[in-house]
Design a protein around this motif. Structure first.
Motif, PDB file in Angstrom:
ATOM      1  N   UNK A   1       0.826  -1.212   0.000  1.00 66.05           N
ATOM      2  CA  UNK A   1       0.000   0.000   0.000  1.00 66.05           C
ATOM      3  C   UNK A   1       0.857   1.257   0.000  1.00 66.05           C
ATOM      4  N   UNK A   2       1.963   1.222   0.739  1.00 66.78           N
ATOM      5  CA  UNK A   2       2.868   2.373   0.772  1.00 66.78           C
ATOM      6  C   UNK A   2       3.483   2.575  -0.610  1.00 66.78           C
ATOM      7  N   UNK A   3       3.888   1.490  -1.242  1.00 59.51           N
ATOM      8  CA  UNK A   3       4.450   1.590  -2.594  1.00 59.51           C
ATOM      9  C   UNK A   3       3.418   2.190  -3.538  1.00 59.51           C
ATOM     10  N   UNK A   4       2.185   1.709  -3.483  1.00 61.52           N
ATOM     11  CA  UNK A   4       1.119   2.212  -4.356  1.00 61.52           C
ATOM     12  C   UNK A   4       0.814   3.682  -4.098  1.00 61.52           C
ATOM     13  N   UNK A   5       1.014   4.118  -2.871  1.00 61.19           N
ATOM     14  CA  UNK A   5       0.775   5.517  -2.516  1.00 61.19           C
ATOM     15  C   UNK A   5       1.782   6.450  -3.184  1.00 61.19           C
ATOM     16  N   UNK A   6       3.029   6.019  -3.277  1.00 57.14           N
ATOM     17  CA  UNK A   6       4.087   6.875  -3.811  1.00 57.14           C
ATOM     18  C   UNK A   6       4.357   6.664  -5.301  1.00 57.14           C
ATOM     19  N   UNK A   7       4.079   5.480  -5.819  1.00 60.11           N
ATOM     20  CA  UNK A   7       4.340   5.177  -7.231  1.00 60.11           C
ATOM     21  C   UNK A   7       3.023   4.764  -7.878  1.00 60.11           C
ATOM     22  N   UNK A   8       2.535   5.569  -8.778  1.00 65.82           N
ATOM     23  CA  UNK A   8       1.254   5.271  -9.441  1.00 65.82           C
ATOM     24  C   UNK A   8       1.449   4.431 -10.697  1.00 65.82           C
ATOM     25  N   UNK A   9       2.547   4.658 -11.407  1.00 65.15           N
ATOM     26  CA  UNK A   9       2.836   3.881 -12.607  1.00 65.15           C
ATOM     27  C   UNK A   9       4.331   3.951 -12.905  1.00 65.15           C
ATOM     28  N   UNK A  10       4.803   2.962 -13.643  1.00 65.62           N
ATOM     29  CA  UNK A  10       6.199   2.905 -14.068  1.00 65.62           C
ATOM     30  C   UNK A  10       6.199   2.558 -15.548  1.00 65.62           C
ATOM     31  N   UNK A  11       6.808   3.406 -16.346  1.00 65.83           N
ATOM     32  CA  UNK A  11       6.896   3.172 -17.789  1.00 65.83           C
ATOM     33  C   UNK A  11       5.532   2.810 -18.380  1.00 65.83           C
ATOM     34  N   UNK A  12       4.539   3.598 -18.081  1.00 66.13           N
ATOM     35  CA  UNK A  12       3.156   3.456 -18.530  1.00 66.13           C
ATOM     36  C   UNK A  12       2.476   2.161 -18.073  1.00 66.13           C
ATOM     37  N   UNK A  13       3.052   1.489 -17.082  1.00 65.67           N
ATOM     38  CA  UNK A  13       2.424   0.313 -16.487  1.00 65.67           C
ATOM     39  C   UNK A  13       1.824   0.732 -15.159  1.00 65.67           C
ATOM     40  N   UNK A  14       0.513   0.614 -15.045  1.00 66.86           N
ATOM     41  CA  UNK A  14      -0.174   1.013 -13.818  1.00 66.86           C
ATOM     42  C   UNK A  14       0.179   0.076 -12.671  1.00 66.86           C
ATOM     43  N   UNK A  15       0.190   0.644 -11.486  1.00 70.76           N
ATOM     44  CA  UNK A  15       0.497  -0.125 -10.292  1.00 70.76           C
ATOM     45  C   UNK A  15      -0.716  -0.970  -9.909  1.00 70.76           C
ATOM     46  N   UNK A  16      -0.531  -2.274  -9.792  1.00 67.37           N
ATOM     47  CA  UNK A  16      -1.562  -3.153  -9.255  1.00 67.37           C
ATOM     48  C   UNK A  16      -0.947  -3.907  -8.077  1.00 67.37           C
ATOM     49  N   UNK A  17      -1.716  -4.765  -7.453  1.00 67.27           N
ATOM     50  CA  UNK A  17      -1.236  -5.433  -6.237  1.00 67.27           C
ATOM     51  C   UNK A  17       0.029  -6.239  -6.489  1.00 67.27           C
ATOM     52  N   UNK A  18       0.055  -7.054  -7.550  1.00 69.73           N
ATOM     53  CA  UNK A  18       1.219  -7.919  -7.784  1.00 69.73           C
ATOM     54  C   UNK A  18       2.464  -7.091  -8.113  1.00 69.73           C
ATOM     55  N   UNK A  19       2.286  -5.994  -8.845  1.00 76.20           N
ATOM     56  CA  UNK A  19       3.406  -5.120  -9.167  1.00 76.20           C
ATOM     57  C   UNK A  19       3.894  -4.414  -7.899  1.00 76.20           C
ATOM     58  N   UNK A  20       2.978  -3.945  -7.071  1.00 77.82           N
ATOM     59  CA  UNK A  20       3.355  -3.281  -5.814  1.00 77.82           C
ATOM     60  C   UNK A  20       4.072  -4.254  -4.891  1.00 77.82           C
ATOM     61  N   UNK A  21       3.615  -5.491  -4.848  1.00 76.30           N
ATOM     62  CA  UNK A  21       4.254  -6.507  -4.010  1.00 76.30           C
ATOM     63  C   UNK A  21       5.669  -6.789  -4.511  1.00 76.30           C
TER      64      UNK A  21
END
Length: 78
Positions: free
Chosen positions: A42-62
């Motif tokens: 959740x902290x990662x998702x709060x600070x990083x919304x997307x990386x290289x046009x890839x949206x942040x989802x649970x598996x990416x944040x994990x």
């Protein structure tokens, strides 16, 4: 099987970018360290919304949180 390989390959490129983006954000590391192990995504998702046009989802944040933990565990360079 091909989809899994593509996803794994993409993550191997995106996670280091996510870690760099996260660690550059003001206050992100302090909040990450203060968070419990089950809320770090959740902290990662709060600070990083997307990386290289890839949206942040649970598996990416994990995956990104795991990458941040790995970076924090490395000994400091002198």
């Amino acid at each position: 099987m091909r989809v899994t390989a593509e996803t794994s390959g993409r993550m191997s490129v995106l996670v280091p970018l996510c870690v760099a983006q996260f660690t550059a954000a003001d206050g992100a590391l302090a909040k990450f360290k203060a968070a419990g192990p089950y809320s770090r995504e959740n902290v990662v998702s709060e600070f990083v919304k997307s990386v290289a046009s890839t949206s942040m989802d649970y598996s990416f944040a994990k995956a990104c949180a795991t990458g941040i933990e790995t970076e924090l565990a490395k000994p400091a360079k002198t």
